[in-house]
Design a protein around this motif. Sequence first.
Motif, PDB file in Angstrom:
ATOM      1  N   UNK A  17       0.845  -1.199   0.000  1.00  0.00           N
ATOM      2  CA  UNK A  17       0.000   0.000   0.000  1.00  0.00           C
ATOM      3  C   UNK A  17       0.879   1.246   0.000  1.00  0.00           C
ATOM      4  N   UNK A  18       1.510   1.461  -1.147  1.00  0.00           N
ATOM      5  CA  UNK A  18       2.517   2.512  -1.299  1.00  0.00           C
ATOM      6  C   UNK A  18       2.024   3.591  -2.257  1.00  0.00           C
ATOM      7  N   UNK A  19       2.652   4.756  -2.123  1.00  0.00           N
ATOM      8  CA  UNK A  19       2.221   5.950  -2.851  1.00  0.00           C
ATOM      9  C   UNK A  19       3.435   6.518  -3.581  1.00  0.00           C
ATOM     10  N   UNK A  20       3.725   5.961  -4.754  1.00  0.00           N
ATOM     11  CA  UNK A  20       4.985   6.277  -5.432  1.00  0.00           C
ATOM     12  C   UNK A  20       4.794   6.922  -6.797  1.00  0.00           C
ATOM     13  N   UNK A  21       3.570   7.275  -7.141  1.00  0.00           N
ATOM     14  CA  UNK A  21       3.319   7.836  -8.466  1.00  0.00           C
ATOM     15  C   UNK A  21       3.974   9.213  -8.606  1.00  0.00           C
ATOM     16  N   UNK A  22       4.902   9.341  -9.558  1.00  0.00           N
ATOM     17  CA  UNK A  22       5.550  10.635  -9.787  1.00  0.00           C
ATOM     18  C   UNK A  22       4.583  11.627 -10.410  1.00  0.00           C
ATOM     19  N   UNK A  23       3.575  11.117 -11.083  1.00  0.00           N
ATOM     20  CA  UNK A  23       2.555  12.012 -11.633  1.00  0.00           C
ATOM     21  C   UNK A  23       1.719  12.618 -10.519  1.00  0.00           C
ATOM     22  N   UNK A  24       1.382  11.812  -9.545  1.00  0.00           N
ATOM     23  CA  UNK A  24       0.582  12.299  -8.421  1.00  0.00           C
ATOM     24  C   UNK A  24       1.426  13.073  -7.416  1.00  0.00           C
ATOM     25  N   UNK A  25       2.720  12.735  -7.319  1.00  0.00           N
ATOM     26  CA  UNK A  25       3.575  13.339  -6.301  1.00  0.00           C
ATOM     27  C   UNK A  25       4.854  13.898  -6.929  1.00  0.00           C
ATOM     28  N   UNK A  26       4.750  14.918  -7.787  1.00  0.00           N
ATOM     29  CA  UNK A  26       5.958  15.499  -8.389  1.00  0.00           C
ATOM     30  C   UNK A  26       6.889  16.055  -7.307  1.00  0.00           C
ATOM     31  N   UNK A  27       8.174  15.823  -7.489  1.00  0.00           N
ATOM     32  CA  UNK A  27       9.149  16.186  -6.454  1.00  0.00           C
ATOM     33  C   UNK A  27       9.231  17.679  -6.208  1.00  0.00           C
ATOM     34  N   UNK A  28       8.978  18.475  -7.242  1.00  0.00           N
ATOM     35  CA  UNK A  28       9.095  19.921  -7.036  1.00  0.00           C
ATOM     36  C   UNK A  28       8.010  20.455  -6.110  1.00  0.00           C
ATOM     37  N   UNK A  29       6.934  19.704  -5.927  1.00  0.00           N
ATOM     38  CA  UNK A  29       5.876  20.114  -5.004  1.00  0.00           C
ATOM     39  C   UNK A  29       5.946  19.333  -3.690  1.00  0.00           C
ATOM     40  N   UNK A  30       6.168  18.014  -3.788  1.00  0.00           N
ATOM     41  CA  UNK A  30       6.100  17.175  -2.596  1.00  0.00           C
ATOM     42  C   UNK A  30       7.480  16.773  -2.066  1.00  0.00           C
ATOM     43  N   UNK A  31       8.514  17.426  -2.537  1.00  0.00           N
ATOM     44  CA  UNK A  31       9.860  17.138  -2.057  1.00  0.00           C
ATOM     45  C   UNK A  31      10.500  18.307  -1.342  1.00  0.00           C
ATOM     46  N   UNK A  32       9.684  19.222  -0.823  1.00  0.00           N
ATOM     47  CA  UNK A  32      10.209  20.411  -0.151  1.00  0.00           C
ATOM     48  C   UNK A  32      10.561  20.153   1.308  1.00  0.00           C
ATOM     49  N   UNK A  33      10.633  21.221   2.071  1.00  0.00           N
ATOM     50  CA  UNK A  33      10.890  21.141   3.506  1.00  0.00           C
ATOM     51  C   UNK A  33       9.571  21.261   4.253  1.00  0.00           C
ATOM     52  N   UNK A  34       9.303  20.309   5.132  1.00  0.00           N
ATOM     53  CA  UNK A  34       8.087  20.307   5.939  1.00  0.00           C
ATOM     54  C   UNK A  34       8.435  20.734   7.357  1.00  0.00           C
ATOM     55  N   UNK A  35       7.654  21.646   7.906  1.00  0.00           N
ATOM     56  CA  UNK A  35       7.857  22.142   9.272  1.00  0.00           C
ATOM     57  C   UNK A  35       6.647  21.776  10.118  1.00  0.00           C
ATOM     58  N   UNK A  36       6.912  21.191  11.292  1.00  0.00           N
ATOM     59  CA  UNK A  36       5.864  20.864  12.257  1.00  0.00           C
ATOM     60  C   UNK A  36       5.993  21.829  13.428  1.00  0.00           C
TER      61      UNK A  36
END
Length: 606
Positions: free
Chosen positions: A570-589
Amino acid sequence: MQRDLWHSDPKFDTTDTMISATDAGNGDRLIIERDVAIPMDDGIVLRGDIFRPVSSDEKPCPVLVTSGPYGKGVPWREGYSIQWNFMTSKHRNLLSGSSKEYMVWETPDPEIWCHWGYACFRIDSRGTGRSPGYLDIFSPREMKDFYNCIEWIADRSWCTGSVGLSGISYYAASQWLVASLQPPHLKAMVAWEGFADWYRDVGRHGGIQSNVFMERWFANQVLSVQHGYPEAIIDPWLGERASGPDILTEEQLDQNRADPGRDISERPLDDDYYRQRSAIWNKVEVPFLSCANLAGHGLHPRGNFEAFMSANSKYKWLSCHPGRHEEWYYLDQGMDLQKRFFDYFLKGEQNGWESTPPVTLRERRPFDDQFTVVRHEASWPLPNTKWTKIFLGTDDRQASTLSWLSIGKQGSVNFNASTGELVFHSAPLEQELEITGPMAAKLFAASSTSDMDLFLTLRAYAPNGREVDFEGTLDPRTPLSQGWLRASHRKLDMQKSLPYRPFLAHDEQQPLEPGKPYELDIEVLPTHIILPKGFTLALQISGKDFERPAQNAETELAWAAQGARGSGPFLHTSETDRPKDIFGGTTTIFLGGETSSYILLPVITR
């Protein structure tokens, strides 16, 4: 354009194949009818196999029905040999009294059930196996077919008119859908590990496309027995292809089926496509037994819990079990549970089932795989639940912590969404702790980009550092729970949300302003665990799937089709759904004060 490729082989007519009464392993005799023709309202003829006791000619019996795409003529031992070898080697006395010669994947064993006075009716759903037509899984057309099959079998002279549904996964999920249509002769259901929401349970966890499972499952288990597929397994009972007598070209096969992976990829928001393939809870009124696996994150458990909480049925029960996906359904405990339920609702036997408590748990404790303690409860969530927040924070050394006390000082921590993660650890427990029920996380978070995906994993550890994990449906070492959210899908459906189970609307995308904190509510799937004193809890937050390092090559090989790193397939690896320029940034909690991030736990008091 959807079209049905009609059968052309003259041998494939509307007659049925009767196999004479056959000795069963338990000493009874069965009447077996193969390739029975079931006409549909649009002219298509589906095919089914019927198993019934010889005595049903004089004494009519109820029937258990399954309809699905895995091939009624694909023997479990051949089509799913890895799972078959696991079951028969681990459980030497499996289904005692049965020869197991008529078993197919995830459906009742007809020898056992016929011995108990039931018939079993297996149907190849439209476009699969020996049933022609356009293949479109969980579609309204498929469910209308299922409805028609239920009513057709109820009208047989040897049937009492009482129909039950029973099966695992696909054969459970379809029950919620057809029950929403309210077939008049459907009297009871056992839905074993069955998802119910095509968007939230299957296609898009928290809005994130779950692509790997769909790709593997559809290709390996459905397309391999699509009607007309020339290389399908030979049905040993008919001596012909399990996919029917037609031979279709690759182009014809492709034209004669929907592509669920593509459909999900093209539909990021919850729309009519998903709603048509999801249960309508206020229309599910039939009595049911909902059997949930506590270690089936990513597909199986959510629908069972939602059904129990939301369905309109007056008579409903929830049973929670451990183990592999196909396991407990066939063990003595599971078989006895099903028999008592069906005997009461389909035969009218006064066996005391009506006094069965609504919820049954098999207690889970660290490093105990026996699950011998059975507990009964009055409701779900449990009546003695103390909803308790555990807060995310940092200590003096800036280590990430979980604390039972709120944190006054505000702060923040961050990670690289492509490569990093944060793990918040509690102090050792001062006393035994039971966590049982649904959970919810509230995070205040920001991204350096216009969106972010959050993957939450609840874990626990012994004092010596050994992780508490369990063999799950499709992974040998599942963590306690998981949750997911795409931040742009943060909008809540306030009518359906509960404090302990946020319900995301998924009807619009709301991009983020980079660097701005947002309040995010995340559904974390139900769990059950009793942790001893001295153990610790941990919450892992990352921007990608939870995955442990490789540890055991033999284990990984045995689970290769699923995955053996903690999340199964149950993995989420689609580059179309998760382009790195949007989903590869810095996340702050963000932590503490007005931006206190926490997870709400169902702590059970005694």
